[in-house]
Design an enzyme around this catalytic site. Structure first.
Site, PDB file in Angstrom:
ATOM      1  N   HIS A  43       0.858  -1.189   0.000  1.00  0.00           N
ATOM      2  CA  HIS A  43       0.000   0.000   0.000  1.00  0.00           C
ATOM      3  C   HIS A  43       0.893   1.239   0.000  1.00  0.00           C
ATOM      4  CE1 HIS A  43      -3.950   1.924   1.619  1.00  0.00           C
ATOM      5  NE2 HIS A  43      -3.227   2.824   0.972  1.00  0.00           N
ATOM      6  N   GLU A  70      -2.596  -1.627  -3.147  1.00  0.00           N
ATOM      7  CA  GLU A  70      -3.689  -0.845  -2.580  1.00  0.00           C
ATOM      8  C   GLU A  70      -3.345   0.638  -2.611  1.00  0.00           C
ATOM      9  OE1 GLU A  70      -5.121  -4.010   0.880  1.00  0.00           O
ATOM     10  OE2 GLU A  70      -3.973  -2.226   1.440  1.00  0.00           O
ATOM     11  N   HIS A 190      -8.242  -5.736   7.305  1.00  0.00           N
ATOM     12  CA  HIS A 190      -8.006  -4.722   8.326  1.00  0.00           C
ATOM     13  C   HIS A 190      -8.312  -5.299   9.696  1.00  0.00           C
ATOM     14  CE1 HIS A 190      -6.871  -0.475   8.928  1.00  0.00           C
ATOM     15  NE2 HIS A 190      -7.419  -0.681  10.097  1.00  0.00           N
TER      16      HIS A 190
END
Length: 239
Positions: A43, A70, A190
């Site tokens: 990410h 991401e 998450h």
């Protein structure tokens, strides 16, 4: 069967805190795959406080499983994704100063924008996933944007799990069913960890992929990276 993608951002965070190349992000990605990871997630953020854009370029030829990038689809991020052509891009609406991802897309409000972004990535043969909160309407409108999958933001599930697992999972089941009914795939990520992961998969067994980073790196401090990845695989390979 659900696949485990290991997010290696935290490894880059440790490297960047000291400078140099220890720990080696590229070696970590290769090792994660060798230990059983079925994907590598990164990410990159504009401030490059953990994974850097150049890390993504160096990782692309090394990753032999699924490579998932991401991020918020700002122009520089979109250019990076189209240059490196990962297996999957996950669109996350994080602000530039967010410590970590803290919300999913409002796919109704941002439908036109997300539709344009999905179309652009699909032209390059990149599977597109949209990060959403556990709300069936968000999943349904994400499908209308042309994405291939949604990724459910599982922070509230993890937060509520210890007190009431059934209450925690309920909106995720409804949203996952909505995504399935729309004919799109399903990811999750998450705050998933060794305590809450198996319950999630048992209740939503059609989850295609979970992306986990912070918990894996924390557990690896005590268990070692190989043992940790094997422990997480045991929680997703239950069917």
């Amino acid at each position: 069967m659900t696949r485990l993608s290991v997010n290696i951002n935290k490894i880059a965070t440790i490297r960047n805190a000291r400078g140099g190349n220890m720990p080696d992000v590229q070696k970590a990605a290769v090792d994660c795959e060798r230990f059983g990871a079925e994907g590598i997630t990164v990410h990159p953020r504009p401030d490059e406080r953990h994974i850097r854009y150049d890390d993504v370029r160096l990782l692309k030829p090394l990753v032999t499983t699924e490579f998932n990038i991401e991020g918020n689809p700002i122009p520089s991020f979109m250019d990076l994704v189209m240059e490196t052509k990962p297996t999957q891009v996950t669109l996350v609406p994080d602000a530039h100063n967010a410590i970590t991802s803290n919300a999913g897309w409002d796919t109704i409000t941002h439908r036109d924008f997300l539709t344009e972004v999905c179309a652009e990535f699909k032209k390059h043969g990149i599977r597109t996933s949209i990060f959403v909160d556990p709300d069936p309407k968000m999943a349904e409108c994400a499908a209308l944007c042309g994405c291939d999958r949604v990724e459910l933001y599982t922070e509230s599930y993890a937060r509520l799990f210890q007190d009431n697992p059934q209450t925690a999972i309920a909106p995720y089941i409804r949203t996952a069913e909505a995504a399935r009914d729309c004919g799109i795939g399903l990811n999750a990520g998450h705050d998933l960890n060794l305590d809450n992961l198996e319950y999630y998969i048992r209740n939503i067994p059609w989850t295609d992929e979970v992306s986990i980073g912070h918990a894996i790196i924390c557990d690896a401090l005590y268990m070692g990276l190989e043992n940790t990845i094997q422990a997480y695989l045991s929680k997703v390979k239950i069917f």
